[in-house]
Design an enzyme around this catalytic site. Structure first.
Site, mmCIF file in Angstrom:
data_model
loop_
_atom_site.group_PDB
_atom_site.id
_atom_site.type_symbol
_atom_site.label_atom_id
_atom_site.label_comp_id
_atom_site.label_asym_id
_atom_site.label_seq_id
_atom_site.Cartn_x
_atom_site.Cartn_y
_atom_site.Cartn_z
ATOM 1 N N MET A 1 0.787 -1.229 0.000
ATOM 2 C CA MET A 1 0.000 0.000 0.000
ATOM 3 C C MET A 1 0.829 1.294 0.000
ATOM 4 O O MET A 1 0.373 2.322 0.466
ATOM 5 C CB MET A 1 -0.966 0.001 1.203
ATOM 6 C CG MET A 1 -1.862 -1.222 1.258
ATOM 7 S SD MET A 1 -2.764 -1.522 -0.273
ATOM 8 C CE MET A 1 -4.064 -0.306 -0.133
ATOM 9 N N ASN B 1 1.866 -5.245 -10.441
ATOM 10 C CA ASN B 1 0.963 -4.907 -9.341
ATOM 11 C C ASN B 1 -0.423 -5.445 -9.651
ATOM 12 O O ASN B 1 -0.818 -5.510 -10.817
ATOM 13 C CB ASN B 1 0.883 -3.379 -9.199
ATOM 14 C CG ASN B 1 -0.073 -2.945 -8.103
ATOM 15 O OD1 ASN B 1 0.010 -3.435 -6.965
ATOM 16 N ND2 ASN B 1 -0.982 -2.038 -8.415
ATOM 17 N N HIS C 1 -4.469 -4.735 -8.970
ATOM 18 C CA HIS C 1 -5.375 -3.679 -8.517
ATOM 19 C C HIS C 1 -6.812 -4.221 -8.529
ATOM 20 O O HIS C 1 -7.231 -4.842 -9.510
ATOM 21 C CB HIS C 1 -5.257 -2.466 -9.448
ATOM 22 C CG HIS C 1 -6.171 -1.374 -9.033
ATOM 23 N ND1 HIS C 1 -5.927 -0.587 -7.923
ATOM 24 C CD2 HIS C 1 -7.361 -0.962 -9.522
ATOM 25 C CE1 HIS C 1 -6.919 0.266 -7.768
ATOM 26 N NE2 HIS C 1 -7.801 0.055 -8.724
ATOM 27 N N ASP D 1 4.054 1.968 -13.516
ATOM 28 C CA ASP D 1 4.736 3.130 -14.094
ATOM 29 C C ASP D 1 4.707 4.250 -13.060
ATOM 30 O O ASP D 1 4.467 4.001 -11.879
ATOM 31 C CB ASP D 1 4.133 3.518 -15.450
ATOM 32 C CG ASP D 1 2.742 4.095 -15.333
ATOM 33 O OD1 ASP D 1 2.227 4.214 -14.188
ATOM 34 O OD2 ASP D 1 2.148 4.451 -16.371
HETATM 35 C C1 GRF Z 1 -6.168 -7.129 -3.060
HETATM 36 O O1 GRF Z 1 -7.535 -6.881 -3.264
HETATM 37 C C2 GRF Z 1 -5.329 -6.420 -4.076
HETATM 38 O O2 GRF Z 1 -5.950 -6.296 -5.320
HETATM 39 C C3 GRF Z 1 -5.159 -5.057 -3.455
HETATM 40 O O3 GRF Z 1 -5.012 -5.296 -2.087
HETATM 41 C C4 GRF Z 1 -5.668 -6.516 -1.748
HETATM 42 C C5 GRF Z 1 -4.633 -7.381 -1.084
HETATM 43 O O4 GRF Z 1 -5.187 -8.528 -0.543
HETATM 44 N N1 GRF Z 1 -4.049 -4.353 -4.054
HETATM 45 P P1 GRF Z 1 -4.225 -9.679 0.038
HETATM 46 O O5 GRF Z 1 -3.306 -8.985 1.051
HETATM 47 O O6 GRF Z 1 -3.496 -10.284 -1.096
HETATM 48 O O7 GRF Z 1 -5.166 -10.641 0.727
#
Ligand code: GRF
Length: 258
Positions: free
Chosen positions: A132, A154, A156, A188
């Protein structure tokens, strides 16, 4: 025997995507291995998952790094010598305001630590599985092998380019979309703007709750992410320029054995 792609994975939370990736590696479904898992959050459950699988882990504290940078409480803590704020801002364009008042210098202190730890494991691909933190162009440029040779994937939780940011599923739900899903892309300099590798689209059923919507979305991520890592491992991903000038991912056909 196929040379396995060495993955470094960064997580901030639960790590269910990390688990799916580790399982896919372990079961031989993808030609990759997770060689290190890092986090900005020492309490991330993803770190425990990695440790259980016998994978080395590390934590980088962004708040310590910021504290050290801003207050200079450890003598000599500075942004990396080659961190050029103007260059970083130019590369980020309209996203540069996300760098905050220090122009990302304090972030780069943490990123330098990240880089050093990841480099020591000689990774081929960096996988952001629910990490994050914003990564600055300084970090991205050092992880990639060049502008046409990206090395950071990544995931998303939305069908990009709709709903970038931290709440993909909620934003999609609140908008009333009838189709939703997730996207794996190369990173990016923008916010969830990089070239798209793969997407899974799901249909929102009229009787669904938000909880089901997210649960089914996440379960679909566990299939999508390993598949997109495998495309990288097979060397099938390259970037090309589309007619509007945007960099897009080209997926080569699977090589046929002769
Ligand atoms: C997922 O929904 C991912 O797409 C987002 O954060 C969440 C991570 O979930 N970026 P986890 O930690 O893999 O359970």
């Amino acid at each position: 025997m196929v040379q396995k792609t060495r993955l470094g994975v960064l997580v901030s939370g639960s790590g269910s995507n990390l688990q799916a990736i580790m399982d896919a590696c372990h079961e031989g479904k993808i030609d990759a291995e997770v060689v290190v898992v890092g986090s900005d959050n020492p309490k991330a459950y993803g770190l425990e998952r990695a440790a259980k699988a016998g994978i080395p882990t590390f934590t980088v504290s962004y708040s310590d790094a910021k504290h050290r940078f801003v207050l200079g409480d450890v003598k000599g803590v500075e942004a990396p010598a080659d961190y050029d704020v103007e260059d970083v801002k130019r590369k980020m364009g309209k996203h540069a305001e996300r760098l905050g008042i220090y122009g990302g210098r304090e972030r780069a202190v943490a990123e330098a630590e990240l880089l050093q730890k990841l480099d020591s494991h000689r990774i081929d691909l960096l996988v952001l599985a629910g990490f994050m933190r914003l990564l600055t162009p300084w970090f991205i440029d050092r992880m990639n092998r060049g502008p046409l040779d990206p090395r950071i994937e990544n995931i998303h939780p939305a069908l990009l380019p709709s709903f970038p940011g931290t709440n993909g599923y909620e934003d999609t739900w609140n908008y009333g979309c009838k189709v939703y899903g997730s996207t794996v892309h190369f990173v990016d300099y923008g916010e969830d703007t990089g070239p798209i590798i793969g997407q899974t689209a799901l249909v929102r059923r009229p009787d669904m709750t938000l909880e089901q919507f997210k649960k089914e979305g996440l379960a679909a991520e566990w299939e999508l992410f390993p598949a997109c890592i495998q495309l990288f491992a097979e060397g099938r991903l390259s970037l090309e320029t589309s007619p509007n000038g945007r960099k897009v991912v080209k997926i080569a056909d699977r090589a046929v054995a002769v």
